[in-house]
Design a protein around this motif. Sequence first.
Motif, short mmCIF file in Angstrom:
data_model
loop_
_atom_site.label_atom_id
_atom_site.label_comp_id
_atom_site.label_asym_id
_atom_site.label_seq_id
_atom_site.Cartn_x
_atom_site.Cartn_y
_atom_site.Cartn_z
N GLN A 304 -12.08 1.16 12.10
CA GLN A 304 -11.43 0.59 10.92
C GLN A 304 -10.33 -0.38 11.33
OE1 GLN A 304 -12.24 1.04 7.53
NE2 GLN A 304 -10.89 -0.73 7.48
N ALA A 307 -11.79 -3.68 12.23
CA ALA A 307 -12.17 -4.40 11.02
C ALA A 307 -10.95 -5.00 10.34
CB ALA A 307 -12.90 -3.46 10.06
N ASP A 308 -9.85 -4.25 10.33
CA ASP A 308 -8.61 -4.76 9.72
C ASP A 308 -8.07 -5.97 10.50
OD1 ASP A 308 -8.76 -2.79 7.82
OD2 ASP A 308 -7.33 -1.45 8.83
N ASP A 310 -9.76 -8.23 11.95
CA ASP A 310 -10.53 -9.42 11.60
C ASP A 310 -9.95 -10.15 10.39
OD1 ASP A 310 -12.28 -8.90 13.68
OD2 ASP A 310 -13.72 -7.83 12.42
N ASP A 311 -9.22 -9.40 9.57
CA ASP A 311 -8.64 -9.97 8.36
C ASP A 311 -7.17 -10.35 8.54
OD1 ASP A 311 -11.03 -9.61 6.98
OD2 ASP A 311 -10.50 -7.56 6.40
N MET A 312 -6.66 -10.27 9.78
CA MET A 312 -5.25 -10.59 10.02
C MET A 312 -4.93 -12.03 9.68
SD MET A 312 -4.03 -8.72 13.54
CE MET A 312 -2.68 -9.90 13.65
N GLY A 313 -3.75 -12.23 9.14
CA GLY A 313 -3.26 -13.57 8.84
C GLY A 313 -1.79 -13.68 9.20
N SER A 316 0.49 -10.85 8.02
CA SER A 316 0.25 -9.47 8.45
C SER A 316 1.45 -8.95 9.22
CB SER A 316 -1.00 -9.39 9.33
OG SER A 316 -2.15 -9.79 8.62
N GLN A 382 -3.31 -11.60 16.96
CA GLN A 382 -4.57 -10.89 16.79
C GLN A 382 -5.14 -10.45 18.14
OE1 GLN A 382 -8.10 -13.15 15.43
NE2 GLN A 382 -8.31 -11.60 13.82
#
Length: 396
Positions: A304, A307-308, A310-313, A316, A382
């Motif tokens: 998980q 997966a999280d 991959d959505d970092m910006g 975050s 990341q």
Amino acid sequence: MANHAFADLVGDEQVFFTEYFNKKPMLRKNAVPGDPRDILSLRKLDQLVNLEVIRPPYIKVNLKGNGVPEQGYSRNVVVQGQTITDTVDPEKIYELYRAGATVTWCSLNHIIPEMRDFTRVISEKMAVRTDTVAFLTPTGKKGYPPHHDPVDLFIVQLEGSKHWKLWNPPTPRLGNNAQYTLEGLGEPEIEVSLQPGDVLYLPYGTPHAATAEGSGSLHLSIMMRPRMWRDLLQETLDDLVGADVFNEYPHIGEARAADVEAVFKEKIHELVARLESVDPSAELDRLADLGRQLPGSSRGDTFQAIADMDDMGPASRLRRGKAPLAFGEDDNGRTQLTVNGHKIAVPTPIAETLAALGPDASITASHVFPGVDELRSAKAAQGLTRLGVFELVPAG
């Protein structure tokens, strides 16, 4: 399963550690809030025993004070054309239970994720290896003869009732398992019928005996394995002797060199000097953290977490991860980091950001790499998060 706190088991923590911990047994009536079956229930055990993947030693059976051989309640099953040996046979377990056997479920925190969360509550506080064992005893039957265990125990009654007798630990304290007779033990320190939600604490070496009463009894034993001073000192020594100064290969057999004994003495003095330089507060914190990471209650959410990531910006929020981290010298604008034993080079501004980030502080991904645009900083963050240098701060 509802979230539980350490105080649900012990009540006032200061009173527990001052008056009971490692001294004498303790009883707390109606200690567990809510329905105790939310922790573990007969229905949940029915589901587990019928999974057809449970194998000894995760489940044991005791009939009339004697262990039932594993062959008496196991069988082979075929999975995708491959034979899996010694899986539990549900019907044989039920047959033995009907005949009066106690069914013991060992290390349930290895099997049930929610139980793993429950053990983590205790291991975080106690800094020891923690395991949960469930005992299912038929009506009116004794589970095991009077005995003591070499572990601290929290007993949580979940369903039915069970009559307990507890005696104070003997002096001197006996470390291994031992059995007793009721006549030899005398009057118990505590005698009580545990009802669902009641909790007992037993210091290691506490003699005890228990019998199910009007209906089948299910209770949970939370086992905490003591870390004696010898264990803690051994861990400290293991850490200290890992230094390069002790990583030499002497010949100590026959015809050894004349100076070997003197060198040996020098190594002893070196070790003593390193021991005397240990910061007790920092070392105890390190040892406590090691205890919290022992098998049985560790946290695993890597799939998980990836997966999280991959959505970092840029927005975050991050904090320092649990991966061991060491800093090298600045070399032409890049600093070498050692992460979990692996060496990487990062721009020095990133290393400076990491060095300045306290253990309880957090930072947005956009500020990890000062002097560059937010997207580049977030990309660098990341990559470091994937290595364990950072971890995402949960929302809320």
